[in-house]
Write a protein that holds these residues in place. Structure first.
Motif, PDB file in Angstrom:
ATOM      1  N   ALA A   1       0.923  -1.122   0.018  1.00 45.91           N
ATOM      2  CA  ALA A   1       0.063  -0.021  -0.139  1.00 45.91           C
ATOM      3  C   ALA A   1       0.865   1.255  -0.003  1.00 45.91           C
ATOM      4  O   ALA A   1       1.388   1.642   0.838  1.00 45.91           O
ATOM      5  CB  ALA A   1      -1.054  -0.167   1.285  1.00 45.91           C
TER       6      ALA A   1
ATOM      7  N   LYS B   1       0.282   4.177   0.010  1.00 41.47           N
ATOM      8  CA  LYS B   1      -0.255   5.407   0.841  1.00 41.47           C
ATOM      9  C   LYS B   1       0.569   5.200   2.255  1.00 41.47           C
ATOM     10  O   LYS B   1       1.022   6.355   2.902  1.00 41.47           O
ATOM     11  CB  LYS B   1      -1.527   5.292   1.099  1.00 41.47           C
TER      12      LYS B   1
ATOM     13  N   ASP C   1      -0.722  -1.258  -4.308  1.00 40.57           N
ATOM     14  CA  ASP C   1      -1.931  -0.607  -4.309  1.00 40.57           C
ATOM     15  C   ASP C   1      -2.085   0.668  -4.215  1.00 40.57           C
ATOM     16  O   ASP C   1      -0.935   1.340  -3.467  1.00 40.57           O
ATOM     17  CB  ASP C   1      -2.549  -1.201  -2.739  1.00 40.57           C
TER      18      ASP C   1
ATOM     19  N   ARG D   1     -15.243  -2.722  -4.600  1.00 36.12           N
ATOM     20  CA  ARG D   1     -14.952  -2.823  -3.343  1.00 36.12           C
ATOM     21  C   ARG D   1     -16.425  -3.001  -2.254  1.00 36.12           C
ATOM     22  O   ARG D   1     -17.378  -2.365  -2.677  1.00 36.12           O
ATOM     23  CB  ARG D   1     -14.208  -1.413  -2.651  1.00 36.12           C
TER      24      ARG D   1
ATOM     25  N   HIS E   1     -13.172  -6.746  -3.563  1.00 38.30           N
ATOM     26  CA  HIS E   1     -11.886  -6.049  -2.661  1.00 38.30           C
ATOM     27  C   HIS E   1     -12.853  -5.630  -1.412  1.00 38.30           C
ATOM     28  O   HIS E   1     -13.753  -5.212  -1.406  1.00 38.30           O
ATOM     29  CB  HIS E   1     -11.360  -4.830  -3.196  1.00 38.30           C
TER      30      HIS E   1
ATOM     31  N   HIS F   1     -11.232  -3.629   2.453  1.00 33.47           N
ATOM     32  CA  HIS F   1     -10.158  -3.067   3.438  1.00 33.47           C
ATOM     33  C   HIS F   1     -10.619  -2.688   4.734  1.00 33.47           C
ATOM     34  O   HIS F   1     -11.588  -1.932   4.768  1.00 33.47           O
ATOM     35  CB  HIS F   1      -9.283  -2.172   2.942  1.00 33.47           C
TER      36      HIS F   1
ATOM     37  N   SER G   1      -6.971  -0.468   9.705  1.00 32.09           N
ATOM     38  CA  SER G   1      -5.632  -0.525   9.719  1.00 32.09           C
ATOM     39  C   SER G   1      -5.229  -0.485  11.264  1.00 32.09           C
ATOM     40  O   SER G   1      -6.114  -0.329  12.303  1.00 32.09           O
ATOM     41  CB  SER G   1      -5.011   0.922   9.116  1.00 32.09           C
ATOM     42  N   GLN G   2      -3.991  -1.092  11.419  1.00 31.11           N
ATOM     43  CA  GLN G   2      -3.194  -1.237  12.874  1.00 31.11           C
ATOM     44  C   GLN G   2      -4.335  -2.361  13.548  1.00 31.11           C
ATOM     45  O   GLN G   2      -4.901  -1.758  14.699  1.00 31.11           O
ATOM     46  CB  GLN G   2      -3.097   0.033  13.581  1.00 31.11           C
TER      47      GLN G   2
ATOM     48  N   GLY H   1      -5.320  -4.401   3.473  1.00 38.26           N
ATOM     49  CA  GLY H   1      -4.144  -4.698   4.353  1.00 38.26           C
ATOM     50  C   GLY H   1      -4.559  -4.437   5.558  1.00 38.26           C
ATOM     51  O   GLY H   1      -5.763  -5.238   6.016  1.00 38.26           O
ATOM     52  N   GLY H   2      -3.907  -3.984   6.447  1.00 36.60           N
ATOM     53  CA  GLY H   2      -4.543  -3.689   7.992  1.00 36.60           C
ATOM     54  C   GLY H   2      -3.731  -4.408   9.090  1.00 36.60           C
ATOM     55  O   GLY H   2      -3.792  -3.995  10.154  1.00 36.60           O
TER      56      GLY H   2
ATOM     57  N   GLU I   1      -2.838  -6.338   0.781  1.00 37.88           N
ATOM     58  CA  GLU I   1      -2.496  -4.977   0.632  1.00 37.88           C
ATOM     59  C   GLU I   1      -1.587  -4.401   1.710  1.00 37.88           C
ATOM     60  O   GLU I   1      -2.279  -3.217   2.191  1.00 37.88           O
ATOM     61  CB  GLU I   1      -3.437  -3.984  -0.095  1.00 37.88           C
ATOM     62  N   PRO I   2      -0.742  -4.998   2.145  1.00 37.96           N
ATOM     63  CA  PRO I   2      -0.153  -4.681   3.383  1.00 37.96           C
ATOM     64  C   PRO I   2       0.601  -3.148   3.192  1.00 37.96           C
ATOM     65  O   PRO I   2       1.245  -3.093   2.343  1.00 37.96           O
ATOM     66  CB  PRO I   2       0.816  -5.639   3.775  1.00 37.96           C
ATOM     67  N   GLY I   3       0.669  -2.305   4.075  1.00 41.00           N
ATOM     68  CA  GLY I   3       1.412  -1.081   4.199  1.00 41.00           C
ATOM     69  C   GLY I   3       2.069  -0.802   5.511  1.00 41.00           C
ATOM     70  O   GLY I   3       3.374  -1.232   5.430  1.00 41.00           O
ATOM     71  N   ARG I   4       1.290  -0.641   6.346  1.00 36.68           N
ATOM     72  CA  ARG I   4       2.013  -0.373   7.694  1.00 36.68           C
ATOM     73  C   ARG I   4       3.119  -1.628   8.236  1.00 36.68           C
ATOM     74  O   ARG I   4       4.249  -1.127   8.824  1.00 36.68           O
ATOM     75  CB  ARG I   4       1.045  -0.393   8.762  1.00 36.68           C
TER      76      ARG I   4
ATOM     77  N   TYR J   1       2.818   6.062   7.412  1.00 40.59           N
ATOM     78  CA  TYR J   1       1.853   7.285   7.586  1.00 40.59           C
ATOM     79  C   TYR J   1       2.402   8.403   8.248  1.00 40.59           C
ATOM     80  O   TYR J   1       1.777   8.769   9.320  1.00 40.59           O
ATOM     81  CB  TYR J   1       0.779   6.899   8.319  1.00 40.59           C
TER      82      TYR J   1
HETATM   83  C1  LIG Z   1      -7.452  -0.060   0.432  1.00 40.89           C
HETATM   84  C2  LIG Z   1      -6.446   0.218   1.417  1.00 40.89           C
HETATM   85  N1  LIG Z   1      -5.564  -0.768   1.219  1.00 40.89           N
HETATM   86  C3  LIG Z   1      -4.461  -1.237   1.781  1.00 40.89           C
HETATM   87  C4  LIG Z   1      -4.056  -0.046   3.249  1.00 40.89           C
HETATM   88  C5  LIG Z   1      -3.084  -0.568   3.906  1.00 40.89           C
HETATM   89  O1  LIG Z   1      -3.412  -0.747   5.199  1.00 40.89           O
HETATM   90  P1  LIG Z   1      -2.327  -1.123   6.448  1.00 40.89           P
HETATM   91  O2  LIG Z   1      -1.200  -0.064   6.184  1.00 40.89           O
HETATM   92  O3  LIG Z   1      -3.027  -0.828   7.562  1.00 40.89           O
HETATM   93  O4  LIG Z   1      -1.845  -2.370   6.064  1.00 40.89           O
HETATM   94  C6  LIG Z   1      -5.205   0.747   3.295  1.00 40.89           C
HETATM   95  C7  LIG Z   1      -4.902   1.705   4.146  1.00 40.89           C
HETATM   96  O5  LIG Z   1      -5.744   2.600   4.708  1.00 40.89           O
HETATM   97  C8  LIG Z   1      -6.125   0.985   2.277  1.00 40.89           C
HETATM   98  O6  LIG Z   1      -7.014   1.918   2.244  1.00 40.89           O
END
Ligand SMILES: Cc1ncc(COP(=O)(O)O)c(C=O)c1O
Length: 459
Positions: A56, A58, A77, A164, A212, A214, A217-218, A252-253, A292-295, A398
């Motif tokens: 992710a 973002k 993502d 979604r 899809h 989501h 998060s956390q 993700g999450g 879709e992992p980010g954190r 973030y």
């Molecule tokens: C659509 C989507 N995918 C993936 C993520 C990534 O989440 P995380 O960083 O908690 O893994 C987010 C975060 O807000 C999201 O909105």
């Protein structure tokens, strides 16, 4: 204190503060932990033909970090046209990119179509806009020569999309990052999905590929991922009666450890929770599982170095004011998030520090003109002094990606460390960067007073 084999006080001296420091090895290792955890998924679960791990963007869109993840084989993502461009610039192939988001502009939809990424639709309205755009791209208008007209990627006759779903799952996390509650702005309620699919299936240039979600998060309790996956797979199975659904994206999450109380789940725990959901699912044909992992990829890979600018002792509290505020790290102000804060010199001996290590309680505040600009409260730290470097831990996700220039504070620099080596990956912004896109209408340029140099600052 050392990070990535580098003395952080030397980094602060060389690059100045605030400074983000990212350890390349941690990013790689976090991604590989996902690859390992999901490597056997398709062998064990016959209804899954492949697993894609789409980072992710973002969470942290620094191009160098995207490049590292591209080298590791990650997908992406993205939620904006510029995130899409950044991912592609870093070398992530378009067939591994999913374009999410709940308010895509026409330009973003067009870019998604032209690059051939998979689009995740958030509303019927968006599907209609996409359909119109796809028709416009494929059918050149009569007054323009067709060679000037962009067209759909040649290998695809239709735009591939997922929809979604809002699975209505309540998760134990901050309400602002719970994204699948009944009243959430994201996705289409499960009850409306069939009608939405029926309507989209009538759009000739759109190919429905999957669903899809989501949920937030956390998240530290993986059982909610199982609950979400079970709901999603029930929906996928029903949809497969009528549509070629071969794609289920669980988003993700996965949370990380910010405080002593947090018990961090691993990608293996997530894989086990999802396997349990797939084992009871009755899919009619195999699907690709997308994550879709980010954190959990970048969160613990970066630290923020910030310098104490003043220590103020009042009857109420001791304040340590530092040079980074919510302009650099908004999570404490926005979500009440906890980040561990340690003096960089904590590993030195008392003699080196030239101080007796008595502890005091501090409120660590930033420099912004907002009472909410607080990075940490009730922190027991060795007696602090002006000029000291504090290290704010786990800021990789973030952090800079949610930063701003509030109070006209330029964004800070970022360095990458790896096995004792350091490379600058983001220059500190300057005054010139802050005003670069501002325009003074000529009629306002009439001289106010005799100040010939006042418009001359550049940095
Ligand atoms: C659509 C989507 N995918 C993936 C993520 C990534 O989440 P995380 O960083 O908690 O893994 C987010 C975060 O807000 C999201 O909105």
């Amino acid at each position: 204190m050392y990070f990535g084999g580098v003395d952080v006080e030397e980094l602060a001296d060389k690059y100045g503060t605030p400074l983000i420091v990212t350890d390349e090895n941690i990013v790689r290792e976090n991604y590989r932990a996902y690859v390992r955890a999901f490597s056997e998924f398709k062998d064990e679960i016959s209804s899954v033909y492949d697993v894609d791990i789409c980072y992710a963007v973002k969470a942290n869109g620094s191009i160098a970090i995207l490049r590292i993840l591209a080298q590791e084989g990650a997908g992406a993502d993205v939620v904006s046209g510029c995130e899409l461009k950044a991912a592609m610039l870093a070398g992530i192939p378009s067939d591994k990119i999913i374009f999410n988001g709940n308010a895509k502009t026409d330009d973003e939809l067009r870019l998604a179509v032209e690059t051939g990424v998979l689009l995740c639709l958030d509303s019927l309205d968006e599907a209609e806009a996409l359909s119109e755009i796809a028709h416009g791209l494929q059918l050149p208008s009569s007054d323009q020569p067709s060679s000037d007209q962009p067209s759909l990627p040649v290998e695809r006759e239709r735009v591939h999309v997922a929809v979604r779903v809002n699975p209505d799952i309540s998760v134990k996390t901050h309400p602002k990052i719970a994204t699948a509650l009944k009243n959430s702005k994201f996705g289409i309620p499960a009850a409306d999905i069939f009608n939405t699919f029926r309507r989209i299936s009538l759009m000739k240039l759109i190919k429905l590929r999957g669903i899809h979600c989501h949920i937030g998060s956390q998240i530290l309790d993986v059982s909610v991922f199982q609950e979400a996956a079970e709901k999603m797979l029930r929906i996928a199975s029903s949809l497969q009666r009528e549509y070629d659904i071969d794609f289920v994206d669980i988003g993700g999450g996965l949370g990380i450890k910010y405080s002593e109380d947090d018990v961090q789940p691993t990608p293996h725990d997530l894989a086990d929770a999802l396997k349990a959901a797939f084992r009871v699912a009755k899919l009619r044909r195999p699907v690709k599982l997308v994550l879709e992992p980010g954190r959990s990829i970048v969160g613990n890979a970066s630290i923020l170095l910030t310098k104490v600018q003043s220590v103020k002792r009042t009857a109420e509290r001791n304040f340590a004011a530092v040079d980074a505020g919510f302009n650099i790290l908004i999570r404490p102000a926005m979500y009440g998030a906890y980040h561990e804060i340690i003096p960089a010199s904590c590993m030195r001996t008392d003699a080196e520090n030239n101080r007796t290590d008595e502890f005091e309680e501090y409120t660590i505040v930033g420099p912004l003109c907002e009472s909410g600009d607080v990075l940490g409260e009730h922190r027991k730290l060795p007696r602090l002094k002006r000029g000291e470097i504090l290290v704010i831990m786990n800021v990789g996700a973030y952090g800079l990606s949610m930063s701003s220039q509030y109070n006209m504070r330029p964004r800070c620099a970022e360095v990458l460390v790896c096995n004792g080596k350091t490379e600058l990956i983001r220059e500190r912004e300057t005054f010139g960067d802050l005003i670069r896109h501002q325009i003074i209408p000529p009629r306002l340029l009439k001289k106010l007073h005799d100040c010939s140099t006042c418009m001359g600052f550049n940095d």
